[in-house]
Design an enzyme around this catalytic site. Structure first.
Site, PDB file in Angstrom:
ATOM      1  N   ALA A   1      38.392  34.965  35.260  1.00 43.91           N
ATOM      2  CA  ALA A   1      38.514  34.696  33.816  1.00 43.91           C
ATOM      3  C   ALA A   1      37.409  35.359  33.006  1.00 43.91           C
ATOM      4  CB  ALA A   1      38.520  33.188  33.573  1.00 43.91           C
TER       5      ALA A   1
ATOM      6  N   TYR B   1      48.763  47.882  46.699  1.00 47.76           N
ATOM      7  CA  TYR B   1      48.822  46.961  45.551  1.00 47.76           C
ATOM      8  C   TYR B   1      50.221  46.352  45.416  1.00 47.76           C
ATOM      9  CZ  TYR B   1      48.509  45.253  40.739  1.00 47.76           C
ATOM     10  OH  TYR B   1      48.523  44.457  39.611  1.00 47.76           O
TER      11      TYR B   1
ATOM     12  N   LYS C   1      51.344  42.360  45.694  1.00 47.98           N
ATOM     13  CA  LYS C   1      51.968  41.605  44.613  1.00 47.98           C
ATOM     14  C   LYS C   1      53.364  41.112  45.017  1.00 47.98           C
ATOM     15  CE  LYS C   1      48.601  41.670  41.688  1.00 47.98           C
ATOM     16  NZ  LYS C   1      47.947  40.424  41.253  1.00 47.98           N
TER      17      LYS C   1
HETATM   18  P1  NAP Z   1      40.651  43.089  34.910  1.00 46.51           P
HETATM   19  O1  NAP Z   1      40.498  43.245  33.433  1.00 46.51           O
HETATM   20  O2  NAP Z   1      40.186  44.152  35.835  1.00 46.51           O
HETATM   21  O3  NAP Z   1      39.995  41.688  35.341  1.00 46.51           O
HETATM   22  C1  NAP Z   1      40.028  41.303  36.674  1.00 46.51           C
HETATM   23  C2  NAP Z   1      39.394  39.947  36.819  1.00 46.51           C
HETATM   24  O4  NAP Z   1      39.506  39.554  38.205  1.00 46.51           O
HETATM   25  C3  NAP Z   1      37.918  39.948  36.479  1.00 46.51           C
HETATM   26  O5  NAP Z   1      37.603  38.743  35.810  1.00 46.51           O
HETATM   27  C4  NAP Z   1      37.234  40.005  37.838  1.00 46.51           C
HETATM   28  O6  NAP Z   1      35.988  39.350  37.890  1.00 46.51           O
HETATM   29  C5  NAP Z   1      38.209  39.198  38.672  1.00 46.51           C
HETATM   30  N1  NAP Z   1      38.100  39.472  40.103  1.00 46.51           N
HETATM   31  C6  NAP Z   1      38.341  40.618  40.788  1.00 46.51           C
HETATM   32  N2  NAP Z   1      38.094  40.447  42.094  1.00 46.51           N
HETATM   33  C7  NAP Z   1      37.695  39.162  42.245  1.00 46.51           C
HETATM   34  C8  NAP Z   1      37.293  38.373  43.356  1.00 46.51           C
HETATM   35  N3  NAP Z   1      37.263  38.888  44.582  1.00 46.51           N
HETATM   36  N4  NAP Z   1      36.955  37.072  43.134  1.00 46.51           N
HETATM   37  C9  NAP Z   1      36.986  36.539  41.893  1.00 46.51           C
HETATM   38  N5  NAP Z   1      37.348  37.236  40.808  1.00 46.51           N
HETATM   39  C10 NAP Z   1      37.689  38.530  40.983  1.00 46.51           C
HETATM   40  O7  NAP Z   1      42.186  42.864  35.284  1.00 46.51           O
HETATM   41  P2  NAP Z   1      43.428  42.250  34.488  1.00 46.51           P
HETATM   42  O8  NAP Z   1      44.217  43.370  33.966  1.00 46.51           O
HETATM   43  O9  NAP Z   1      42.997  41.157  33.579  1.00 46.51           O
HETATM   44  O10 NAP Z   1      44.242  41.663  35.746  1.00 46.51           O
HETATM   45  C11 NAP Z   1      44.438  40.275  35.957  1.00 46.51           C
HETATM   46  C12 NAP Z   1      45.602  40.105  36.925  1.00 46.51           C
HETATM   47  O11 NAP Z   1      46.773  40.704  36.340  1.00 46.51           O
HETATM   48  C13 NAP Z   1      45.403  40.792  38.271  1.00 46.51           C
HETATM   49  O12 NAP Z   1      45.909  39.985  39.300  1.00 46.51           O
HETATM   50  C14 NAP Z   1      46.230  42.065  38.140  1.00 46.51           C
HETATM   51  O13 NAP Z   1      46.664  42.563  39.383  1.00 46.51           O
HETATM   52  C15 NAP Z   1      47.368  41.583  37.271  1.00 46.51           C
HETATM   53  N6  NAP Z   1      48.072  42.672  36.582  1.00 46.51           N
HETATM   54  C16 NAP Z   1      47.421  43.474  35.678  1.00 46.51           C
HETATM   55  C17 NAP Z   1      48.115  44.528  35.077  1.00 46.51           C
HETATM   56  C18 NAP Z   1      47.470  45.478  34.092  1.00 46.51           C
HETATM   57  O14 NAP Z   1      48.115  46.481  33.709  1.00 46.51           O
HETATM   58  N7  NAP Z   1      46.261  45.227  33.623  1.00 46.51           N
HETATM   59  C19 NAP Z   1      49.469  44.736  35.394  1.00 46.51           C
HETATM   60  C20 NAP Z   1      50.088  43.898  36.311  1.00 46.51           C
HETATM   61  C21 NAP Z   1      49.377  42.861  36.889  1.00 46.51           C
HETATM   62  P3  NAP Z   1      34.543  40.080  37.650  1.00 46.51           P
HETATM   63  O15 NAP Z   1      34.706  41.050  36.535  1.00 46.51           O
HETATM   64  O16 NAP Z   1      33.649  38.929  37.323  1.00 46.51           O
HETATM   65  O17 NAP Z   1      34.142  40.721  38.948  1.00 46.51           O
END
Ligand code: NAP
Length: 256
Positions: free
Chosen positions: A14, A159, A163
Site C-alpha cells: 500500500a 508474470y 496472475k
Molecule cells: P507498484 O506501483 O509497483 O506498487 C507495488 C506495491 O507492491 C508497492 O507498494 C511495493 O512495496 C509492494 N510490493 C512489491 N513487492 C512486495 C513484497 N515482496 N512484499 C510487500 N510488498 C511488496 O504496482 P501497482 O501497479 O500498484 O500494482 C499493484 C498490483 O496490481 C500488483 O499485484 C500488480 O501485479 C497488479 N497489476 C498492475 C497493473 C499495472 O499496469 N500497473 C496491471 C495489472 C495488474 P514497496 O514499494 O514498499 O517495496
C-alpha cells in the site's frame, strides 16, 4: 450505501500505486483503521498513512516482505493485535519484471522470484487472514490479479502464470470459504498508470499510443480507477458476489 464504518482493512503493497489509492479511498469511505504494508518504500508508506489519517481513519504502517512466510504471518497478526479485529484483506502486493523476456531466455531465477512474490505472497497472507475470518465467521478478501492472468502476456510468461494462479486461487478460496461467510474476489486490472507500468506508459510515446488505441474507453486507468472496484467488492453492496474476477481494463480484455 457503500461504507466501511467500524471496519479494519489490511492492504499489502500500500506504499504506492493501486494499494495506496485503495488505502486512501477506504479511509474516505469511513473505515475505522487501515493497515498499510510496504516492503521497501518506508517514506511513501508514511505519506499514505498521513493521507489515511487526514481522511479520518486510524493508520498503521507495517514493513513486511509478503513473499516470506514468517513476515507475512507476522504482518496479519500484528494488524489483528493492534486493532483487535480484521474485516478486509486486499492482497495487492506484486511485481512485474519490466524487461520483455522470451520463454527461451526466461531464467529460473526470474521465474522463481515472480512466483515467490506474486503467488506465495498472496498464499501466505490469505491463509493467515482466512484462519481469522473462519474463526470469526466473516471476512472479505480481494486479490489483485491482471488481464495477463486471463489472456497470457507475450514476453512475460512468469508474470502471466503468476496472475493466472491468483485467479484460480481466488476462485478456490471463494468456493471453500463461502460457508463461513467469507467472500473472496479478484480485481483484474489492465494497464494502470503506476510506477510498475512506467516503462511502457511514461517512457515510450509509441507504445503508449498503441496501448491506448487498444482500449475501447480510450484511456489508461489511474490507480484511483482501480480503488473504486476494490472497495465495491469488499463492501456489503457486493454481499452476494464471491469468486468473481472483475475486469477493470477499459474494455480491452473481455473475459472472466
Ligand atoms: P507498484 O506501483 O509497483 O506498487 C507495488 C506495491 O507492491 C508497492 O507498494 C511495493 O512495496 C509492494 N510490493 C512489491 N513487492 C512486495 C513484497 N515482496 N512484499 C510487500 N510488498 C511488496 O504496482 P501497482 O501497479 O500498484 O500494482 C499493484 C498490483 O496490481 C500488483 O499485484 C500488480 O501485479 C497488479 N497489476 C498492475 C497493473 C499495472 O499496469 N500497473 C496491471 C495489472 C495488474 P514497496 O514499494 O514498499 O517495496
Amino acid at each position: 450505501m457503500l461504507t466501511f464504518k467500524d471496519r479494519i482493512i489490511l492492504i499489502t503493497g500500500a506504499s504506492r500505486g493501486i494499494g495506496r489509492a485503495a488505502a486512501i479511498k477506504f479511509a474516505e469511505a469511513g473505515a475505522a483503521g487501515v493497515v498499510i504494508n510496504y516492503h521497501r518504500s518506508k517514506d511513501s508508506a508514511e505519506e499514505v498513512a498521513g493521507a489515511v489519517e487526514r481522511a479520518g481513519a486510524k493508520a498503521l504502517v507495517i514493513q513486511a516482505d509478503v513473499s516470506r512466510a514468517d513476515e507475512a504471518v507476522a504482518l496479519v497478526e500484528k494488524a489483528l493485535d493492534h486493532f483487535r479485529r480484521l474485516d478486509v484483506l486486499v492482497a495487492n502486493a506484486g511485481i512485474w519484471p519490466v524487461e520483455d523476456r522470451a520463454i527461451t531466455d526466461l531464467d529460473e531465477a526470474q521465474w522463481d522470484e515472480t512466483i515467490r512474490i506474486n503467488v506465495n505472497g498472496i498464499y501466505h497472507v490469505c491463509r493467515t487472514a482466512a484462519r481469522i475470518f473462519v474463526a470469526q465467521r466473516g471476512g472479505n478478501i480481494v486479490t489483485i490479479s491482471s488481464t495477463a492472468g486471463q489472456r497470457g502476456e507475450a514476453g512475460h510468461a512468469d508474470y502471466a502464470a503468476s496472475k493466472g494462479a491468483v485467479i484460480s486461487f481466488t476462485k478456490s478460496l471463494a468456493s471453500e470459504l463461502g460457508r463461513f461467510n467469507v467472500r473472496v474476489n479478484s480485481v483484474a486490472p489492465g494497464w494502470v498508470d503506476t510506477d510498475m507500468a512506467a516503462s511502457a506508459l511514461r517512457e515510450n510515446e509509441a507504445q503508449l499510443k498503441q496501448i491506448r488505441d487498444a482500449i475501447p474507453l480510450g484511456r489508461i486507468a489511474t490507480a484511483d480507477d482501480l480503488a473504486g472496484p476494490i472497495l465495491f467488492l469488499a463492501s456489503d453492496l457486493a454481499r452476494h458476489i464471491t469468486g468473481e474476477i472483475l475486469n477493470v481494463n477499459g474494455g480491452s480484455v473481455l473475459c472472466g
